[in-house]
Design a protein around this motif. Sequence first.
Motif: not given
Lengths: 457, 457, 543, 543
Positions: A442-454, D94-99
Motif C-alpha cells: 500500500d505504501k509503495r503503490d502510494r509513494e513510489d515514483p510512477d515508474h516503480e509502481v508495479e 514491465r517496460n518502465i519509463t519516465k516522461i
Amino acid sequence: MLDGTTSEIRERKALRINPAKTCQPIGAMYAALGINKCMPHSHGSQGCCAYHRSQLTRHHKDPVVATTSSFTEGASVFGGMANLKTAINNIFTIYEPDIIAVHTTCLSEVIGDDIPMIIKKSAEDGIIPEGKLVIHTNTPSFAGSHVTGFANQCTAFVKYLAESAGETKNVVNIMPGWVEPADMREIKRIAEMVGVEYILAPDTSDVLDSPHDGKYHMYPDGGTTIAQLKAMGDSFLTIALGPLASGPAATELEKKCKVPNKVLELPIGVKATDEYVNALRLAGDTTVPSALEKERGRLIDMISDMSQYLHNLRVAIFGDPDHLTSMVSFLVEMGAKPMIVITGTPGKKWETKMQEICAETNPDTQFLAFSDIHYMHQWIKNNPVDLIMGNTFGKYVARTENLPYVRFGFPILDRVGHRAFPTVGYAGGMRIIEKITDAVFDKRDREDPDHEVELVL
Amino acid sequence: MLDGTTSEIRERKALRINPAKTCQPIGAMYAALGINKCMPHSHGSQGCCAYHRSQLTRHHKDPVVATTSSFTEGASVFGGMANLKTAINNIFTIYEPDIIAVHTTCLSEVIGDDIPMIIKKSAEDGIIPEGKLVIHTNTPSFAGSHVTGFANQCTAFVKYLAESAGETKNVVNIMPGWVEPADMREIKRIAEMVGVEYILAPDTSDVLDSPHDGKYHMYPDGGTTIAQLKAMGDSFLTIALGPLASGPAATELEKKCKVPNKVLELPIGVKATDEYVNALRLAGDTTVPSALEKERGRLIDMISDMSQYLHNLRVAIFGDPDHLTSMVSFLVEMGAKPMIVITGTPGKKWETKMQEICAETNPDTQFLAFSDIHYMHQWIKNNPVDLIMGNTFGKYVARTENLPYVRFGFPILDRVGHRAFPTVGYAGGMRIIEKITDAVFDKRDREDPDHEVELVL
Amino acid sequence: MGRYGPDAATAREEMLKVYPRKTQRKRGKQMLVNENPATPAEIGANSRTVPGIITQRGCSYAGCKGVVIGPIYDILHITHGPIGCGWYSWLSRRNITKIRADGEVNFLQYSMSTDMQEDHIVFGGEKQLAAAIQEAYDEFHPKAISVYATCPVGLIGDDIHTVCRQMKEKLGINIFGFSCEGYKGVSQSAGHHIANNGVFKHMIGLDDSPVEAKYKINILGEYNIGGDAWEIDRVLKLCGIHIIGTLSGGVSYDEICNCHMADLNVVMCHRSINYMAEMMEEKFGIPWFKVNFIGLEGTKKSLRKIAQYFGDKELIDRVEEVIAAEMAEVRPVLDDIRTRTTGKTAALFVGGSRAHHYQDLFNDMDMQVIAAGYEFAHRDDYEGRDVLPHIKIDADSRNIEELVVTADETRFDAAKPEKKKALEESGFTFSDYEGMMRQMAKDTLVIDDISHHEMEKLIEMYHPDVIGSGIKDKYVIEKMGVPCKQLHSYDYGGPYAGFKGAANFYKDIDRMTSTKVWKLARAPWHEGGSAPAAEKEPATAGA
Amino acid sequence: MGRYGPDAATAREEMLKVYPRKTQRKRGKQMLVNENPATPAEIGANSRTVPGIITQRGCSYAGCKGVVIGPIYDILHITHGPIGCGWYSWLSRRNITKIRADGEVNFLQYSMSTDMQEDHIVFGGEKQLAAAIQEAYDEFHPKAISVYATCPVGLIGDDIHTVCRQMKEKLGINIFGFSCEGYKGVSQSAGHHIANNGVFKHMIGLDDSPVEAKYKINILGEYNIGGDAWEIDRVLKLCGIHIIGTLSGGVSYDEICNCHMADLNVVMCHRSINYMAEMMEEKFGIPWFKVNFIGLEGTKKSLRKIAQYFGDKELIDRVEEVIAAEMAEVRPVLDDIRTRTTGKTAALFVGGSRAHHYQDLFNDMDMQVIAAGYEFAHRDDYEGRDVLPHIKIDADSRNIEELVVTADETRFDAAKPEKKKALEESGFTFSDYEGMMRQMAKDTLVIDDISHHEMEKLIEMYHPDVIGSGIKDKYVIEKMGVPCKQLHSYDYGGPYAGFKGAANFYKDIDRMTSTKVWKLARAPWHEGGSAPAAEKEPATAGA
C-alpha cells in the motif's frame, strides 16, 4: 506527532514512557470472561474495573460486564471485607452468575485483604447461594503485567475447580493463552479437525465476539463451563499454549491432579502451528487430515510466493512475550529480519529464548523485556526499519516515521478485523502474510515514483 | 499517473479506454480448470492461450496449464482441423487428462471451424483414447466478456456430460459462478454446515490454490469429477449463483435433464448469503445450524458497530456484473452510497436490476454496462467519492486521485489475500467490512491532522 | 402506561424489584419520578455506589488526571503508581488539541508513569518519583510537570507534594502533584475537585500579562471533546469575544496561568468546575454564570447573556447578526431531520452535565427524553444550586480538601463585583444553575448512577429510539437493537457544541434512529410463517 | 551420469520418450546436446510449435505491440480487435519509463482498443477504427498514434494502413499501423520483425536535428525491464558516451525519430532488433556490433569495444577508470556471494537473448548452466550469425515483409563505412553474433521452445538450484521446490544490467538458492521415524 521524541537515547531507570504493557487485573478479567456464566469481580476502587471494562470493550466492540467492590477511603482504611460481601450478595441476587471470579487490585493488595477468608465468611453467612461458586486470584498491579494477571486467573480456575474423579478420560485440556476469541475458535477448529476430544479453558469465543441477534445476553452461549473446568483434572494431557499465559495453570493442574502437560508456544506461524497440530495428533493417536495439510500447504505456498518481498524485511515489533515469541519465529521463518523486539512485561528468561530464536539468522536483533514503545521509537530513529508491528498505540510511531504498520496483539482499538479472523493456525499465518504485504505494498503503490509502481507482484 | 485523464467527459462510441472486462476464452479456461483432470484447450493462435495462462497465473500465483492449437497463417487460411486433431493426440498422449475442454477464439470463430465435427472426426480416427472425453464451447471474443466465456464453458459441461439416469438423487447442484477458489471452498463449507449433499461445478478450490507440498501435480486433488458432472442430471435441484455466470448452465440442465433451478445472486453480503443459506435449508429440509447463525450474527454485529463509518461512504466500483450486483447490494445494506457502478460487460438488463437495488436509498447512482475504467475515473473527477473498489487496474485511479482502494473482482495481480480468504458468505462479508474500514482508516491515520487522529474507532 | 411505555413509577418499581433490600433502599433514593419539575425532589446523588452493582463510574484519578488536568497539552503528566492507571488514561479521553507553535510538544500523545514495582510498594516510591521527574525533564525539558497519585501511593505514604516541591526547586520549572488516589470520594467527581484545587494553587494567577481584547472571558468546564471548544471559540470570535482560557479543553499551560485576566467566567460543565469559578471570583473578583453551548436555544441564550453582561450595543447587535447567520445555516438541516425525528424518544445517562445539556439538542429535534441521569453529579446538578446550602457533606466528600480562598490583595478587581451587583439588580443572574430536573418533563425518570440492570430494564420497557451513554454500555444497548451515542467520546464524531455542532448532532441522531441495520438481525428463516423449516430450531435463535 | 544428473543424451531421450512419433521427431530437432560448442549443431529453431504442446510462446501481436512498439511511452497505442489483446498487453510487460517533461502523458498506463463487437466482424471494423482514432485524438492530442491488428482483423480484411493514412492526413499527426495478427509467424518473433519494419518506415529519420555530443550511440534491443536501460545509460554517461535512442525501452517517440544521427548502433537483443541495425546501416551507413551489458565480463567488454570504436585515448582511459570504480563496488558483493553459489546449477529457458546473456551472470557466480534454450529465437541466435546464409526461409517466415532498403541519398554518411572498414582490417568485428551454443559448456542441453513436459522432466532429473524462465512456468517449477527467476519481468526486481544490476542479480540468486522455505514443505509428522502416527497417512501427503 510525538514531536518530543528524539533520536538521542538516554538511559531511563524510573520513567516509563509509552508503555508496552498494562497491569494484571485486566488479564484476570479477560480470562474470567472466558468461563460460562462467570462474573469477573474487581476487588478495589471502581476506577480499575471501569478502565478494564472500557478497554476490553473498545478492543472487542462487545459488551464486557464485570463488577467492582467500589472501595472508598473507608474501605481502604478498614479493609474490603464488607464491600466484597455486599458485592457477592448483590451480584448473585441481581446478575445470577454461576460463579464469581474475584481478582485483586493494587489497592486491595496493599491493604492485604485476605480474599479466601472473606469468601469463606461469605459462604458461612449464606450469601453464596447453593451450587454457586466464588473463587479468587491475586493480581497485584505492581508485578508482572496484564499477561501475568491472565495466567493467575487461569491458575485459579485449576486451583479452585479442577478435580480428579479418579478415572482418566480420553480428553485433552487445551489452554489457549491470551489470544483473541477468533483465535480460540480456530484453536478448537484445528483440534476438531485432528479429531481430538478436548476442553478449552478459558474460551472467550462467542462471548466477546457474540453475534448480534437483536437481544442482549449477559452470559452468552459460550465460555468454558464449570463442569468442564472440574473435568480438566481427569484429562490425560494438557496442551498449554503460551508459556507465560498458560504455563502456570498447566503446572498447577499437574501438581493438583497429575495431568501431564506439554507447554507449547502460541500456534502462530508454520512451525509453532505444526507443533500444536503434532501435539494433538500424538495425543489423539490420530492422523492429520488432508484438509488441514492443505491449509498448511497453502500457507507454505504463500510464503514461498512472497518470499522475495519478505526477505530481509526489517521489522520493529512490540507486544506481549508469548505473542512475540511465536510472531518473531514466524518472521524468521518467512525470511524477514526482526530488528528490535520489545515487551513491557518483565522477563529475563524470555530475552534469552528470543536470542536463541534469532541466533542463526539475526544475531544482532535487539530484545528487551521491561521496556517501552518510546525506546523502540528512538531506536528506530537510529536504525531504519521497513515495518512496525504492535498494538494500536504503535500507530503513532508508524505515522511519525511514515512506516507501514501491522496491528498485532492487545489492544487493537481502531480496527475491526482482529475480531473476526484468527492470527493462530495456518489460516492465521496467511492472514499475517497478507497484512504485512498489504501494508508494505500500500505504501509503495502510494509513494513510489510512477515508474516503480508495479501491476503485478 | 494517468496524467492524460481530464475531468472533461466526451462521448466515446468507438474507443475503449482502460477496459473493465476481457474476452471470453479466459473464462472458459478458468471454468475448465475447475474440472478434475481436465485440460483446457484454446483453439486459435497460441498467443491467446499464453495471455490467458499468464493472467490466471498472476492472479492465482499457481500453475495454470492449458494447451493451444498454435494456429499459424496456414491454419487461419485452411481451417484448424489438422491443428486440433494433432493437439488432441498430443494432449492425451503426453499429459493424460481425462477430458479436454476445447474453447474457441476470435480467430477460429471467424474462420468458422466446426469443432463438434472435428471432435467427431478425432473420435473416429481413434485419437481420443477409450474412456476419455473431448468437449467444446464457442467463446467468440467479440461478444460478451470473460464472464460470458465462463458461462459458456459451464453450459458446455452440462450439454456434453449431464445425464439423467432416471432416478432423482437427494443431491443439490451448486454452480458457484466465477468466484475465487477460496470462495468455492466457502460455498462448500456453508452447504456442508447446512447439511446438504451437493455437487459443486466447477470447483477450482485445491486446483488454483493448491498447497505447496514439494511436488508438482498437473492435475491437483481437486475439481469437479466427470462422474459428478454426469450425475448432475439426477440431482433434484440446481442452485445457480450468479445469473450471468451460472444462469445459462442451470437453464441448460433444466432443459436437458429436467432439474429445476434457483438462480440466486452471488452470496456476497448479508441478504445474498441469507438467500443462499435459505435455499440450501429449504432444499435440504434442514435447519440452519447455530454455528452458521453465529457467523451471521457476527457479521451483523460488525456492520452495526461500523455503521457510522460506513454510512454514506461514497463508493465508486467497477467489475463484473454478478459481482457488482451483490457487492452493491451489500454496500446498500451497510449504509454506504454506491455512486458509480461500471462494468465492461454489455448488459442492459443488468443496468435495470441495479437501478432497482439502489432505487430506495441511492436513486442517483450511475450504472453503466459496456463502459470502462477511464469513464469512471473522469466521473470521479467530477463527483467526489470516498473509496474505489475494483480489480488491480483500478489502483492507478486510486493513486491518481489519492483515494482508498479495496481490491475486488478479477484480476487481482498485486496482492495475496484474495487467494486465501473468501469474499462470499458471512465471513466474506466481515472481510469486506474489514477491507473497507482498513482502507479508509489507513488513509485517515496517515493524512489527518494530528488532532484528528483517533485512538479508538 | 405512559405515552412511551409503562408509567415512570411502575417502571421504577420494576427496576428496583430484583435488588436485595439494602441495595433497593439505596438505589431507590437515586431513582426518582420527576413528579414536579418546578420543585425537584431530593435525589441521593454523589453517594457511594453499592459494591457489586455494575456501574458506569470511574475513580478520582480518572476525574483529576483523565478529565481536568490531563487535557493541558504542554504539561508533562506523570502518573505515580503501577502501570495500569497511566496506560488507561493514555489518549483514551478524546481531548483534542493543537500545539500553539512549531517546536512545542503535545504531551497528551505520551503516557508517562513511574511503573511502580513491588519493591517500591515495600520500600516507598519517592525516590522513583524524583528520578522519574528528572528523567522526564532531561528527555523533554517541559515548562511544567504534573504528578498524579494512584491508589497505593496514598496507602504506602509517599509524599508526592514534597518530592514535587524539591524537584521544582532543583529544576526551576513548575512541578506539582495531585493526591487523587482512586479510592478518594465516590466517583470521578472527587478528582475534579482535587484537580480544581491544584489548578488554582499551582497555575491560576501566575502570569499577569495584560490581554489585548475588548471582551475577555474564560470558558470553564469545556473539554473540547470532538472540537466543541473550537466551535464555541469560532462563534465567539465572530461576535468579537476573546477567550483567554478554556478550562481545560485544547488549552495551554500559559493560557491557564494568564486566565485570571478575564472579565468574566462562564461555566459549561457545572459539576466539574464550579469550584474554580467560585475560587476565582473570591480571589480576583471575576463573576461567573452558567452557560450552555449545547443545543441551539442554549447557544443563543448563552451568547446573548454574555453580550448583555458586557452591555455594549455593538456587541449585542453583533451577537444577533451572528445568531441570524448561523441559524440560517442550521435551520434547514434541522427542519429536514425533524420530519423524521419528531416523536422519537431518547434516554441519557452520562457524565456530570451532558445528560442535562444534550436534552436541549433532542428538544430541538422534537424528540422526547423519557429518562435521564448523571454518572457522577451532585444534588445541585439535578435540583439546582439553590439546594447547595442543604447538602449534607458526607464522609466521602469531607476528605476532599476545601481551599480557603480570600481576595488577592493586589489583583482583586473591585469593579467587577460592583458591576455584578448592578446587573443583578436589573434581574441578571450570576452563580446560577437550575439543574437538570427542572428542565425535564413531568413524570420522566431521573436515575443517578444508573446500573447495568436498570439500563436493561429501561430498554425492555421503553425501547427508546436512541440512548446517550458511554463505552461500557454502548454495545449492551446496541445488542438490544437500540443505537447508543457515546456522549463522552461522541463516538469519535463531533463537534456537537454551538451551531455547526448542533447540525452534526442532528445528522448523527438522524442516521442512528433511521438505520436499517437492526432489521438485518433476524435471518429470513426466522421470519414468521414464510420459512417453514424455521420452526424446528427456535433454540438457535438466541444462541 | 553427468556431474549434475544423467548425461545430456540420456536426459534428452527421457524427455522425448513420451511424445507421439511425429512430435518426437519435431521436438528432437529442437533439443540438442551441445557436443561441440565450437561448431554448434543445427537446431530446429523458429519452427512451429506442435499443437497441443504446452509452450511458453506467445504471438506476433505480443512481439510487436507487447515488446517492440508498446514501450514507446508517448505514442498512443490502439489495439484494433476484440478486447482481450489490448487488455492483456496493458502494463503486463514491465517496460518502465519516465516522461521527459511535465505535461506529457505516459500512454503505457492506458489500454486503448476498438473493442470489436460481432457487427464489426460481420460488417468490417474500419469505420470503428477511424472513429477510435478520432476519439483518441480528441481525448489526448498525442503526437503519434499506433494501431495494432489482431487475429480477426486480417481475416475480415480491414485495411488498417489506409485508415491510418487517412487519419494521419486528417489530423496532421503521425499515425501508422502494424499488421501483427497473432497467427503471423510461429511466435513473438514475427511480431518483432513486423515492428522493426514499422519503426523503420514510420519513425526512423523523421528528425534530422543535430545532437550535441562527442560520442553518440543507440542501444538497440534493450527494453528497460527493471530499469536495465537506465543502468546502462548511467555507466555510459560516466564514460562520456551519449545515447540518443534506446530501442525501445524507456524511449520517447522523438528520440527514435532522431536516432539516425548516431555514430554507432550497438545491439543487445540480437533476435528482436537485428533487422533494425541492418536497415539503419544500409540507409544511413551506421555500423553496428553486438554488445552485452548483462554480466560483468560482458559489460566490461562492451564498454571497451565501444571506446575502441571511437578510438580516442581519452575515452579509452575514461572507460577503464569507470570499470575500475564500478568493479571495486561490485566485486566484494560477488566475492561474498560466490562462497555460497559456487558449484550450484542453473537452467535458462526464456526469450530470444536472455537465455544466453544471463549465463554470463551465472558464470560470474561460478554456477553451472546445465541447460538452456530460447522461447522464440532463430538458428543464428543459437549457432551464431555465420549460419545466416544457410537458413532456409519457411512458409511461416516468408509472409513477413522484408523491407528493401537502400542508402539515403542525402543522409547516408560514407565516412562511417570507411571507418568500419579500417577497423575491421585491424581485427575489429562488426555485425557479429556468436550465438548461445558456442558459450555453453560441452554436453549441456540446448532446448528450443521447451515444453512443459520437458521442463518437468528436466527438474526431475537435474533438480537445478535455480531456473530462469517466465510467469507461465514459474509456479510449476517452484511447486517442485526449485526457485524460478522470471527473466521477462525480473520478478519485479532489477535492474540486472551493468554493474549495479549484476550486484542485484547476484543478491537475488543468492537469496533464492539459499532460501529455507522449501524445507517447510514437509510437515514434521511426515519426517521419518520421529513421528510414529505419520506412517498411517501417506495418502494425505500428496493430496
